[in-house]
Design an enzyme around this catalytic site. Sequence first.
Site, short mmCIF file in Angstrom:
data_model
loop_
_atom_site.label_atom_id
_atom_site.label_comp_id
_atom_site.label_asym_id
_atom_site.label_seq_id
_atom_site.Cartn_x
_atom_site.Cartn_y
_atom_site.Cartn_z
N LYS A 220 49.47 81.41 67.96
CA LYS A 220 48.73 80.61 68.92
C LYS A 220 47.54 81.37 69.45
O LYS A 220 47.54 82.61 69.52
CB LYS A 220 49.66 80.24 70.08
CG LYS A 220 50.80 79.32 69.70
CD LYS A 220 51.80 79.17 70.82
CE LYS A 220 51.20 78.54 72.05
NZ LYS A 220 52.22 78.31 73.11
N HIS A 319 53.85 86.82 71.85
CA HIS A 319 53.48 86.41 73.20
C HIS A 319 52.44 87.36 73.76
O HIS A 319 52.45 88.56 73.49
CB HIS A 319 54.71 86.39 74.12
CG HIS A 319 55.57 85.19 73.90
ND1 HIS A 319 55.13 83.91 74.13
CD2 HIS A 319 56.85 85.08 73.48
CE1 HIS A 319 56.11 83.06 73.86
NE2 HIS A 319 57.15 83.73 73.45
N TYR A 328 63.61 83.54 77.25
CA TYR A 328 64.44 83.71 76.06
C TYR A 328 65.73 84.46 76.33
O TYR A 328 66.53 84.65 75.43
CB TYR A 328 63.66 84.48 74.99
CG TYR A 328 62.51 83.72 74.39
CD1 TYR A 328 62.73 82.63 73.56
CD2 TYR A 328 61.21 84.08 74.66
CE1 TYR A 328 61.68 81.93 73.01
CE2 TYR A 328 60.15 83.38 74.11
CZ TYR A 328 60.39 82.31 73.29
OH TYR A 328 59.34 81.63 72.75
#
Length: 355
Positions: A220, A319, A328
């Site tokens: 991303k 991330h 998580y």
Amino acid sequence: MRPADVQRVSVAECVDRYAEMVRAKASTGALAPASAEVYVRDVVTFGALAGEDRVLDDLTGEDVDEVLLRFARKPDERRRRGARPVGAGGGPLQSAASQARFRRSVSAFFRHAVVAGWVQLNPMQAVTVRPKQRGGLRAERRALTVEQAEGLLGAARGLVDAPDGGAGVRRRADQRTELRDGLIVLLLAAVGPRVSELTAANVEDFFVNGGTRYWRIFGKGGRTRDVPLPRPVAEVLDAYLAEGRGLLDRGREAKALLLSWRGRRLARGDVQGVIDRVLERVDAGRRRSVTPHGLRHTTATHLLAAATDMDAVRRVLGHADLSTLGRYRDELPGELEAAMRVHPLLGPVEGRRGG
């Protein structure tokens, strides 16, 4: 049918266009004005929580999960005098009914977004936050236990080793997907990629450096990360590239790593079917349904439980911020007991007797 070309439109722009459409429906009598304002208010809130400058098509089910949970914790400004639980902002938290309504509004927004060509796939299909009977929304427990994960991984490796996929399954040579299916589960469980990262992977993204096989993952926000593959996973990858992929290649997708038996790049929706087929080979006592994101969750939970450096886990998962790892972290059975058996100050303490 999905639009051929998806528009790269910001969340704020999509919210504005949707609000205009909803209010137009209200003006023509197709929608009650009060209902229209509720939809608009909820979608404007969604945009603020999701990030107005983000591209709508970049939002995943994981991102929408986070928005739903943030809304659940958001103080309800209309009920400050009520007796409901109090949030960080000093007001009562959203009621279960408000949370369910907000979810419906967001679902309607994304259904329109698919038709309008703002997103390729509806991220609501990958959302894992579900309403509780009481108390609003919570994230489901998604991480597999060690026993469940070992059962799934064992079934995946069994697929690779079995010449016919086991259980007497017979297919034409050009429809054999055992190596591919085993590789998919091993990559998801060992490396924890997003399902979009997995299906977008190309053969050329895997390389060897210093004798270690790496996967260059394009994630991303245009970020890339090079993740080393555990040796058992690298061996299955090599076997798939040498034997399995060529059986599926129809000359349509020269670069794609994962191909359907028709020779097309595997779609995100196909991955769940692969996991379900592998799960059927797991002993009932160790079998639990899991999604691709659940396997990503499993990877993170067990790496963190093994005291793997948090920054290393962050980089494996792709991330930008360490704080994101909190979502998580699942509690695992026996984890605290195991941690205290080998204490960083006392060393192994199991079996010691008092003086």
